[in-house]
Design an enzyme around this catalytic site. Sequence first.
Site, mmCIF file in Angstrom:
data_model
loop_
_atom_site.group_PDB
_atom_site.id
_atom_site.type_symbol
_atom_site.label_atom_id
_atom_site.label_comp_id
_atom_site.label_asym_id
_atom_site.label_seq_id
_atom_site.Cartn_x
_atom_site.Cartn_y
_atom_site.Cartn_z
ATOM 1 N N LYS A 85 0.813 -1.225 0.000
ATOM 2 C CA LYS A 85 0.000 0.000 0.000
ATOM 3 C C LYS A 85 0.847 1.275 0.000
ATOM 4 C CE LYS A 85 -4.204 -1.777 0.272
ATOM 5 N NZ LYS A 85 -5.145 -1.605 -0.869
ATOM 6 N N GLU A 107 -10.072 6.006 2.541
ATOM 7 C CA GLU A 107 -10.935 4.970 3.081
ATOM 8 C C GLU A 107 -10.029 3.830 3.520
ATOM 9 O OE1 GLU A 107 -10.245 5.216 -0.110
ATOM 10 O OE2 GLU A 107 -9.519 3.177 -0.508
ATOM 11 N N SER A 375 1.959 -9.703 -0.895
ATOM 12 C CA SER A 375 1.627 -8.274 -0.844
ATOM 13 C C SER A 375 1.713 -7.670 0.558
ATOM 14 C CB SER A 375 0.227 -8.059 -1.417
ATOM 15 O OG SER A 375 -0.706 -8.891 -0.747
#
Lengths: 393, 288
Positions: A85, A107, A375
Amino acid sequence: MIESGKFGKYGGIFAPELLIPALEELESAFLKYKDDKKFNQELEFYLKEFAGRPTNLYLAKNLSQKLGCRIYLKREDMLHTGAHKINNTLGQGLMAKYMGKKRLIAETGAGQHGIATAAVGALFGMPTDVYMGMEDVKRQRLNVFRMEISGAKVIPVETGSKTLKDAINESMRDWMTNVQDTHYLIGSTMGFHPYPTMVKHFQTVIGKETKNQILEKEKKLPDVIIACVGGGSNAIGIFSEFIPDSEVELIGVEGGGHGIKSGNHGATLCAGSEGVLHGSLSYVLQDTDGQICEAHSVSAGLDYPGVGPEHAYLHTQRRARYVNVTDSQALRGFQLLSCYEGIMPALESAHAIAYMEKYAQKPENKGKTIVVNLSGRGDKDMFLAASILGVEV
Amino acid sequence: MNFKKQKHSPGKIHSSNTLETYDEMFKRLKKNKKGAFVPFIVAGDPEFETSLQIVKTLLESGADALEIGFAFSDPVADGPTIQESDLRALDSGMNTQKSFEFIKRIREFTSIPIGLLVYYNLIYKKGVDEFYKEAKRCGVTSILSADLPPEEAEEALQAAKKYNINQIFLVAHTTQKNRLDKICQMASGFIYLVSVMGVTGARKEVQNSTVDLIKRIRNHSDLPVMVGFGISKSSHVKDVIQAGAQGAIVGSAIIEIISKNHDKPELMLQKIKKETSKMKEATLIEVI
């Protein structure tokens, strides 16, 4: 807008009129800065010094031996804040700074994107508000604290299903109200144009590194790349560099929840249909009228009834293949990687691991070179995993 | 300025085979030196029959046209008041087919223009052509999708033309001149001006920039302008009409009454009647 933001027929700009000027501004800033030398130098600096890039492409020897394949893990789990991210939040956060925006909003589902945004907000000195569904706030107290300690304000969302999709609705409403000084930092490759293209751009660093690393280690391209897909940003980040290499198989793994037949899942491409949600035409989980359904997955990052429009395009073009694994299979993936390699994956990434095992066990895939995009790391999921496995911690 | 309270005759309710167009409505109002009062509710909130009673009450209060929302699970352009209204309607069992049925029932007792407010996924899922065809069959005058800007509206515009339905577009404070030109060319019926920065919901006062924007559009286009989002008091209605708008669309203020009183239907209808009658009175254009 300069571009249509379409991937085949998917994507687009299904946005309220109030947001159009902001999207135009954002698109033109993106087109300007993506090739801007100074911007890219600064971004590279932060990716390296702050986030910890490049990440390793790690040969998982024990699993390779067990499964009879060459299994590589792209170690996005090693990044600062625990997942891929941060690639996107650094990119968009820096752009927001260049654009003169004063405030960030985001969000978040489980909190990973919220934490990555809060970190960037702290880094660049921008006040940050994170919208999080009330259900998720309750489930993820620790992540709420992580965001708050970084100076972000976490705003619980009490509307609708009180989860990620409602947090997105609230973020969009905030942006509509404060569009002049606020940047909405969307966390996945979804939403109206230019977000899917822009988020992909900031995540392609994963695929670029992977390509160089695998060529160096194996002197050839991998046979297959496997990544989990919620909105789909880590998957598109690693896929995109390999899309032109038609010999490389691309597999996206969706959250199968309690199984497709149960109706409780997040497998949008496997079991959804075309629809318009949160600004773009893609696949969505919906009823026969087009009312959006609630998704379910043990991993909050895959618990979303939509998917990035480029994945819908790759799916219908058959360039990538989308499969799903259930909650319990993902748990098995989580345990498998932990006990064979000493690496605890995030439950999202554990879906990719679980499917990788299935794939490697097929006789026709013996000896193949497999890259799994790891990830994120599993720290955030330890309490949940323990409780599912019946362990008190 | 105080208005004398007028008595409204319930004789306003009429049925007719020829439906009034926006054009005819605006002409009728202009003759009487009035602006349009257009209430918005979500079809089937709190449930089908009560919702129909609400429509009748709005007509008694002097509604010049109606805006009817089709309930959607994720109404991003709306504030909490209207989202709750959507969810109440969905919980009561509303869906696209029943919402069309609702329009047909309204058409049994009024011929004034009826506009739909529909999030695009409901249209897309049914099939754009099919949706507009059904809308026409039920007597719909116009369709507005809050999440369908001109960039994505080609298919909808084609269907609107084919079935002779007005496609309504939003214009906001943030809309630039070139874009305003383009929207004015594409739109028919009226221009829907978003009076605030943000989503639907009650606000304290009308922003000065709204007044400027009304003037800007009036200079640009012959299309009538109706102002919505955040118009919640009779004074707001008066302000925007005095500023040159042809009408005001009022949603959240009415829906708040529904929200607070839906378990006491009689009281709810009384309150709606009182509030909306005041708003209609405020549409009288004063000559300054």
